[in-house]
Design an enzyme around this catalytic site. Structure first.
Site, mmCIF file in Angstrom:
data_model
loop_
_atom_site.group_PDB
_atom_site.id
_atom_site.type_symbol
_atom_site.label_atom_id
_atom_site.label_comp_id
_atom_site.label_asym_id
_atom_site.label_seq_id
_atom_site.Cartn_x
_atom_site.Cartn_y
_atom_site.Cartn_z
ATOM 1 N N GLN A 132 0.817 -1.208 0.000
ATOM 2 C CA GLN A 132 0.000 0.000 0.000
ATOM 3 C C GLN A 132 0.856 1.266 0.000
ATOM 4 O O GLN A 132 0.501 2.264 -0.626
ATOM 5 C CB GLN A 132 -0.948 -0.015 1.199
ATOM 6 C CG GLN A 132 -2.031 -1.085 1.062
ATOM 7 C CD GLN A 132 -3.020 -1.064 2.213
ATOM 8 O OE1 GLN A 132 -3.940 -0.252 2.251
ATOM 9 N NE2 GLN A 132 -2.812 -1.950 3.183
ATOM 10 N N LEU A 151 -1.937 -8.705 1.176
ATOM 11 C CA LEU A 151 -1.821 -9.852 2.069
ATOM 12 C C LEU A 151 -2.821 -9.855 3.233
ATOM 13 O O LEU A 151 -2.932 -10.848 3.953
ATOM 14 C CB LEU A 151 -0.399 -9.900 2.633
ATOM 15 C CG LEU A 151 0.093 -11.205 3.245
ATOM 16 C CD1 LEU A 151 0.100 -12.318 2.211
ATOM 17 C CD2 LEU A 151 1.490 -11.013 3.836
ATOM 18 N N GLU A 152 -3.565 -8.769 3.400
ATOM 19 C CA GLU A 152 -4.381 -8.626 4.606
ATOM 20 C C GLU A 152 -5.374 -9.758 4.817
ATOM 21 O O GLU A 152 -5.683 -10.129 5.957
ATOM 22 C CB GLU A 152 -5.124 -7.286 4.571
ATOM 23 C CG GLU A 152 -4.269 -6.066 4.842
ATOM 24 C CD GLU A 152 -3.436 -5.625 3.653
ATOM 25 O OE1 GLU A 152 -2.623 -4.695 3.806
ATOM 26 O OE2 GLU A 152 -3.601 -6.215 2.553
ATOM 27 N N ILE A 153 -5.879 -10.344 3.732
ATOM 28 C CA ILE A 153 -6.883 -11.404 3.871
ATOM 29 C C ILE A 153 -6.313 -12.598 4.636
ATOM 30 O O ILE A 153 -7.054 -13.334 5.307
ATOM 31 C CB ILE A 153 -7.405 -11.844 2.478
ATOM 32 C CG1 ILE A 153 -8.705 -12.640 2.600
ATOM 33 C CG2 ILE A 153 -6.363 -12.637 1.718
ATOM 34 C CD1 ILE A 153 -9.892 -11.811 2.997
#
Length: 277
Positions: A132, A151-153
Site C-alpha cells: 500500500q 496480504l491482509e486477507i
C-alpha cells in the site's frame, strides 16, 4: 527524519528510504509516524522537485510488524494483552486532526497528496501495508523478481491504508477484488503486466533515480500542476476536470518558468528553472 526513515536531498531529488533492514522494513508505529512526518516536510520544501521512495536491505517493506505490536502489548497481564493490542491498533486508525486520514492511511496518502511526483523503487517483498505504501507513489518501478501481495486477507483483515482506492484506479475492480480476496503473491513482472507497477527494472532504485532527475529538470510549476490535475481526474466529473485543466493552464501561461521552458528549447540549452514559492 528519524532512524526509521532516512532522507537525502541532492539537486532537487529526495532519496527517501525505509530503514529497518533487519526487519525487512516492517511497519511499527514509529515507522508510520516517520513516513507521515517525512512526507509533510518534503511537501513543504520547494527545493524538492521529485522523490524516490525505497527500502534498505533485502525488501521494500514486508508489511505490518505484528511481532512488534505483540511485544508492546506483552507487558500486560495475559487477560489484558488482547485489549492492549487493540488499543495500540487504535493509535494507527484514529483520525488525524484536520485530515481525511488516520495515521496508517496518512503514511501512504502523504506521497499521493504532496505536490512533487513520487517514484517508488520496489525490490524484494512489498506485502500488505508495504504494498500500500508503494501504491501511494505516482510511479512504481519494480524488480522483475519482486514479490507483491495484498496480504491482509491472510490475517482476516482488509487493506486499510488507502489501498482499496488505489487498487481500483490501477487495475480495475475485478482484478482488485481477485488480488484482495485471495492475497496471492505476484511477481514484479506480473505486477507490471496488470498495471499494479509502472515497469520493471533490474535495479529499480537506479532507474527511479534517473527518472527523478529527468523530472527534476522540468518546470516545477508544470510538474506540480500536472500531478494535481491527474490526481483529481479520477474523482471529479468531466466538466469539472475540463475547467480545472483550463484554470491550471491559465496559471502557468506566461510565468517565468513557462517562458524559460520555451526559450531554453529554442536556444538549445538546459533550462534554469526557479523553485516554486
Amino acid at each position: 527524519m528519524t532512524d526509521r526513515v532516512t532522507v537525502h536531498v541532492h539537486e532537487g531529488v529526495a532519496d527517501v528510504r525505509l530503514n529497518r533492514p533487519d526487519k525487512l522494513n516492517a511497519l511499527d508505529i514509529a515507522t508510520f509516524e516517520a513516513l507521515a512526518e517525512t512526507g509533510d516536510a518534503l511537501a513543504a520544501d520547494s527545493s524538492v522537485r521529485a522523490v524516490v521512495l525505497s527500502g534498505e536491505g533485502r525488501a521494500f517493506c514486508a508489511g505490518l510488524d505484528f511481532a512488534n505490536f505483540a511485544a508492546m502489548a506483552g507487558d500486560a497481564a495475559p487477560d489484558e494483552g488482547s485489549s492492549r493490542f487493540r488499543r495500540l491498533a487504535l493509535d494507527i486508525t484514529a483520525r488525524e486532526p484536520g485530515r481525511i486520514t488516520n495515521l496508517g492511511q496518512q503514511a501512504v496518502h502523504t506521497w499521493r497528496e504532496m505536490p512533487q511526483p513520487v517514484i517508488a523503487a520496489v525490490h524484494g517483498h512489498a506485502l500488505g501495508g508495504g504494498l500500500q505504501i508503494a501504491l501511494g507513489a505516482d510511479i512504481r518501478i519494480v524488480a522483475p523478481d519482486a514479490k507483491l501481495s495484498v496480504l491482509e486477507i491472510r490475517w482476516g483483515l482488509v487493506p486499510d491504508m488507502t489501498g482499496t482506492a488505489a487498487l481500483i484506479r490501477l487495475v480495475g475492480e475485478d482484478v482488485a477484488k481477485e488480488l484482495t480476496l485471495t492475497g496471492r503473491m505476484i511477481s514484479g513482472e506480473e505486477a507490471a503486466r496488470i498495471g499494479l507497477a509502472t515497469r520493471t527494472a533490474a535495479d529499480p532504485r537506479a532507474e527511479a533515480a534517473e527518472l527523478a532527475r529527468e523530472i527534476a529538470g522540468k518546470s516545477p510549476d508544470a510538474v506540480r500542476g500536472a500531478k494535481r490535475l491527474l490526481n483529481r481526474a479520477a474523482d471529479v466529473d468531466l466538466a469539472g476536470q475540463f475547467i480545472e485543466e483550463s484554470r491550471t493552464l491559465g496559471e502557468l501561461r506566461g510565468t517565468p518558468n513557462q517562458v524559460e521552458a520555451v526559450q531554453a528549447y529554442f536556444e538549445k540549452r538546459p533550462p534554469a528553472f526557479t523553485d516554486p514559492e
